[in-house]
Scaffold this motif. Structure first.
Motif, PDB file in Angstrom:
ATOM      1  N   ALA A   3     -36.422  17.577  -3.802  1.00  0.00           N
ATOM      2  CA  ALA A   3     -37.376  16.617  -3.002  1.00  0.00           C
ATOM      3  C   ALA A   3     -38.467  17.208  -2.375  1.00  0.00           C
ATOM      4  CB  ALA A   3     -36.423  15.917  -1.881  1.00  0.00           C
ATOM      5  N   ARG A   4     -38.256  18.569  -1.870  1.00  0.00           N
ATOM      6  CA  ARG A   4     -39.273  19.117  -0.991  1.00  0.00           C
ATOM      7  C   ARG A   4     -40.284  19.510  -1.875  1.00  0.00           C
ATOM      8  NH1 ARG A   4     -38.512  22.069   4.648  1.00  0.00           N
ATOM      9  NH2 ARG A   4     -37.752  20.195   5.860  1.00  0.00           N
ATOM     10  N   GLY A   5     -40.126  19.943  -3.105  1.00  0.00           N
ATOM     11  CA  GLY A   5     -41.152  20.377  -4.208  1.00  0.00           C
ATOM     12  C   GLY A   5     -41.981  19.077  -4.699  1.00  0.00           C
ATOM     13  N   LYS A   6     -41.001  18.024  -4.900  1.00  0.00           N
ATOM     14  CA  LYS A   6     -42.082  16.954  -5.039  1.00  0.00           C
ATOM     15  C   LYS A   6     -42.761  16.275  -3.907  1.00  0.00           C
ATOM     16  CE  LYS A   6     -38.327  15.063  -8.007  1.00  0.00           C
ATOM     17  NZ  LYS A   6     -37.204  13.834  -8.306  1.00  0.00           N
ATOM     18  N   ALA A   7     -42.379  16.448  -2.577  1.00  0.00           N
ATOM     19  CA  ALA A   7     -43.443  16.125  -1.618  1.00  0.00           C
ATOM     20  C   ALA A   7     -44.367  17.074  -1.385  1.00  0.00           C
ATOM     21  CB  ALA A   7     -42.385  16.258  -0.428  1.00  0.00           C
ATOM     22  N   ARG A   8     -44.206  18.299  -1.824  1.00  0.00           N
ATOM     23  CA  ARG A   8     -45.410  19.353  -1.723  1.00  0.00           C
ATOM     24  C   ARG A   8     -46.502  18.809  -2.925  1.00  0.00           C
ATOM     25  NH1 ARG A   8     -41.011  22.997  -1.425  1.00  0.00           N
ATOM     26  NH2 ARG A   8     -40.808  23.877   0.780  1.00  0.00           N
ATOM     27  N   THR A   9     -46.118  18.506  -4.175  1.00  0.00           N
ATOM     28  CA  THR A   9     -46.758  18.044  -5.095  1.00  0.00           C
ATOM     29  C   THR A   9     -47.467  16.852  -4.718  1.00  0.00           C
ATOM     30  OG1 THR A   9     -45.335  19.039  -6.837  1.00  0.00           O
ATOM     31  CG2 THR A   9     -47.000  17.245  -7.583  1.00  0.00           C
ATOM     32  N   LEU A  29     -53.434   7.994   1.300  1.00  0.00           N
ATOM     33  CA  LEU A  29     -51.729   7.881   1.039  1.00  0.00           C
ATOM     34  C   LEU A  29     -51.650   6.495   1.481  1.00  0.00           C
ATOM     35  CD1 LEU A  29     -49.250   9.485   0.756  1.00  0.00           C
ATOM     36  CD2 LEU A  29     -49.319  10.006   3.098  1.00  0.00           C
ATOM     37  N   ARG A  30     -52.109   5.721   2.339  1.00  0.00           N
ATOM     38  CA  ARG A  30     -51.957   4.570   2.613  1.00  0.00           C
ATOM     39  C   ARG A  30     -52.343   3.350   1.512  1.00  0.00           C
ATOM     40  NH1 ARG A  30     -55.015   0.563   3.683  1.00  0.00           N
ATOM     41  NH2 ARG A  30     -56.851   1.732   4.226  1.00  0.00           N
ATOM     42  N   ALA A  31     -53.338   3.857   0.830  1.00  0.00           N
ATOM     43  CA  ALA A  31     -53.796   3.026  -0.349  1.00  0.00           C
ATOM     44  C   ALA A  31     -52.726   3.020  -1.466  1.00  0.00           C
ATOM     45  CB  ALA A  31     -55.260   3.549  -0.701  1.00  0.00           C
ATOM     46  N   ARG A  32     -52.518   4.496  -1.685  1.00  0.00           N
ATOM     47  CA  ARG A  32     -51.402   4.641  -2.694  1.00  0.00           C
ATOM     48  C   ARG A  32     -50.220   3.846  -2.414  1.00  0.00           C
ATOM     49  NH1 ARG A  32     -50.802  10.455  -5.298  1.00  0.00           N
ATOM     50  NH2 ARG A  32     -53.163  10.637  -6.065  1.00  0.00           N
ATOM     51  N   ARG A  33     -49.874   3.750  -1.334  1.00  0.00           N
ATOM     52  CA  ARG A  33     -48.453   3.016  -0.874  1.00  0.00           C
ATOM     53  C   ARG A  33     -48.853   1.500  -1.122  1.00  0.00           C
ATOM     54  NH1 ARG A  33     -46.776   5.685   4.894  1.00  0.00           N
ATOM     55  NH2 ARG A  33     -44.415   5.446   4.072  1.00  0.00           N
ATOM     56  N   GLU A  34     -49.901   1.066  -0.958  1.00  0.00           N
ATOM     57  CA  GLU A  34     -50.084  -0.279  -1.135  1.00  0.00           C
ATOM     58  C   GLU A  34     -50.385  -0.812  -2.351  1.00  0.00           C
ATOM     59  OE1 GLU A  34     -53.446  -1.267   1.785  1.00  0.00           O
ATOM     60  OE2 GLU A  34     -52.108  -0.691   3.488  1.00  0.00           O
ATOM     61  N   LYS A  35     -50.895  -0.069  -3.303  1.00  0.00           N
ATOM     62  CA  LYS A  35     -51.332  -0.272  -4.593  1.00  0.00           C
ATOM     63  C   LYS A  35     -50.274  -0.095  -5.655  1.00  0.00           C
ATOM     64  CE  LYS A  35     -56.187   0.263  -3.674  1.00  0.00           C
ATOM     65  NZ  LYS A  35     -57.399   0.996  -3.888  1.00  0.00           N
ATOM     66  N   THR A  36     -49.284   0.768  -5.110  1.00  0.00           N
ATOM     67  CA  THR A  36     -48.179   1.056  -6.095  1.00  0.00           C
ATOM     68  C   THR A  36     -46.828   0.814  -5.143  1.00  0.00           C
ATOM     69  OG1 THR A  36     -47.932   3.489  -5.385  1.00  0.00           O
ATOM     70  CG2 THR A  36     -49.732   2.690  -7.161  1.00  0.00           C
ATOM     71  N   ASP A  37     -45.758   1.087  -6.199  1.00  0.00           N
ATOM     72  CA  ASP A  37     -44.385   1.079  -5.811  1.00  0.00           C
ATOM     73  C   ASP A  37     -44.006   2.314  -5.050  1.00  0.00           C
ATOM     74  OD1 ASP A  37     -44.142  -1.724  -6.072  1.00  0.00           O
ATOM     75  OD2 ASP A  37     -43.239  -1.337  -7.814  1.00  0.00           O
ATOM     76  N   LEU A  38     -45.121   3.520  -4.820  1.00  0.00           N
ATOM     77  CA  LEU A  38     -44.939   4.430  -4.344  1.00  0.00           C
ATOM     78  C   LEU A  38     -43.975   4.703  -3.004  1.00  0.00           C
ATOM     79  CD1 LEU A  38     -45.395   7.707  -4.901  1.00  0.00           C
ATOM     80  CD2 LEU A  38     -47.333   7.284  -3.443  1.00  0.00           C
ATOM     81  N   ILE A  39     -43.144   5.469  -2.921  1.00  0.00           N
ATOM     82  CA  ILE A  39     -42.114   5.658  -1.863  1.00  0.00           C
ATOM     83  C   ILE A  39     -42.528   7.004  -1.442  1.00  0.00           C
ATOM     84  CG2 ILE A  39     -40.036   5.950  -0.781  1.00  0.00           C
ATOM     85  CD1 ILE A  39     -39.011   3.838  -2.910  1.00  0.00           C
ATOM     86  N   VAL A  40     -43.156   7.230  -0.338  1.00  0.00           N
ATOM     87  CA  VAL A  40     -43.549   8.545   0.137  1.00  0.00           C
ATOM     88  C   VAL A  40     -42.467   8.922   0.983  1.00  0.00           C
ATOM     89  CG1 VAL A  40     -45.243   9.561   1.504  1.00  0.00           C
ATOM     90  CG2 VAL A  40     -45.961   7.658   0.295  1.00  0.00           C
ATOM     91  N   ASN A  41     -42.037  10.264   0.449  1.00  0.00           N
ATOM     92  CA  ASN A  41     -41.133  11.132   1.103  1.00  0.00           C
ATOM     93  C   ASN A  41     -41.421  11.483   2.450  1.00  0.00           C
ATOM     94  OD1 ASN A  41     -40.019  13.671   2.058  1.00  0.00           O
ATOM     95  ND2 ASN A  41     -39.221  13.987  -0.160  1.00  0.00           N
ATOM     96  N   PRO A  42     -40.801  11.360   3.613  1.00  0.00           N
ATOM     97  CA  PRO A  42     -41.478  11.832   4.838  1.00  0.00           C
ATOM     98  C   PRO A  42     -41.778  13.181   4.809  1.00  0.00           C
ATOM     99  CG  PRO A  42     -39.139  10.790   4.885  1.00  0.00           C
ATOM    100  CD  PRO A  42     -39.379  11.032   3.382  1.00  0.00           C
ATOM    101  N   TYR A  43     -41.332  14.094   4.127  1.00  0.00           N
ATOM    102  CA  TYR A  43     -41.819  15.325   4.174  1.00  0.00           C
ATOM    103  C   TYR A  43     -43.440  15.421   3.703  1.00  0.00           C
ATOM    104  CZ  TYR A  43     -42.003  20.524   4.284  1.00  0.00           C
ATOM    105  OH  TYR A  43     -42.588  21.944   4.337  1.00  0.00           O
ATOM    106  N   THR A  44     -43.745  14.559   2.636  1.00  0.00           N
ATOM    107  CA  THR A  44     -45.050  14.501   2.126  1.00  0.00           C
ATOM    108  C   THR A  44     -45.953  14.035   3.698  1.00  0.00           C
ATOM    109  OG1 THR A  44     -44.568  13.692  -0.006  1.00  0.00           O
ATOM    110  CG2 THR A  44     -46.863  13.243   0.785  1.00  0.00           C
ATOM    111  N   MET A  45     -45.458  13.189   4.425  1.00  0.00           N
ATOM    112  CA  MET A  45     -46.157  12.783   5.492  1.00  0.00           C
ATOM    113  C   MET A  45     -46.399  14.094   6.675  1.00  0.00           C
ATOM    114  SD  MET A  45     -47.585   9.753   5.258  1.00  0.00           S
ATOM    115  CE  MET A  45     -47.923   9.783   7.201  1.00  0.00           C
TER     116      MET A  45
END
Length: 136
Positions: A3-9, A29-45
């Motif tokens: 999960a952390r590896g994916k967050a880094r990517t 990041l906000r635009a990606r979340r709004e335009k897709t069903d992308l769930i952002v890992n908190p570690y990405t943030m």
């Protein structure tokens, strides 16, 4: 991939896109979340916000210790991988130093040139050795 590896990517993708488009990373990041069903890992943030908060200091360290290389001369993806790796190494106490370096090298192996992993390993390894004096 962990999960952390994916967050880094994902953080690398966001920071790269922001740099290429000259757009604020949090807006990308906000635009990606709004335009897709992308769930952002908190570690990405955590990574994106951490790199943005410490970028001036991180860039100064990278510029100082990248022998013969300016930040502008580095490929964009390498520069961003170095920023992520340096942030994890220097400012994220939850990530062991060796893990921060090896994860940055792993990112470089999949996302950059054949020469990049050795360069990133060398520069982050130098920062790892100097960490006590850099953060003093």
């Amino acid at each position: 991939m962990s999960a952390r590896g994916k967050a880094r990517t994902r953080a690398l993708e966001v920071l790269f896109e922001a740099e290429q488009r000259s757009a604020p990373a949090l807006e990308v990041l906000r635009a990606r979340r709004e335009k897709t069903d992308l769930i952002v890992n908190p570690y990405t943030m955590d990574i994106v916000e951490g790199v943005l908060a410490k970028q001036a200091t991180i860039d100064e360290f990278l510029q100082t210790y990248a022998q013969g290389w300016t930040l502008e001369r580095m490929p964009s993806v390498d520069r961003i991988i170095l920023r992520i790796g340096a942030w994890e190494l220097l400012y994220n106490e939850d990530v062991p130093d060796g893990v921060a370096v090896s994860e940055a090298v792993a990112l470089a192996k999949t996302m950059s040139t054949d020469e990049s992993p050795a360069f990133i390993n060398g520069l982050l390894g130098r920062l790892q050795k100097l960490k006590p004096s850099l953060l003093a």
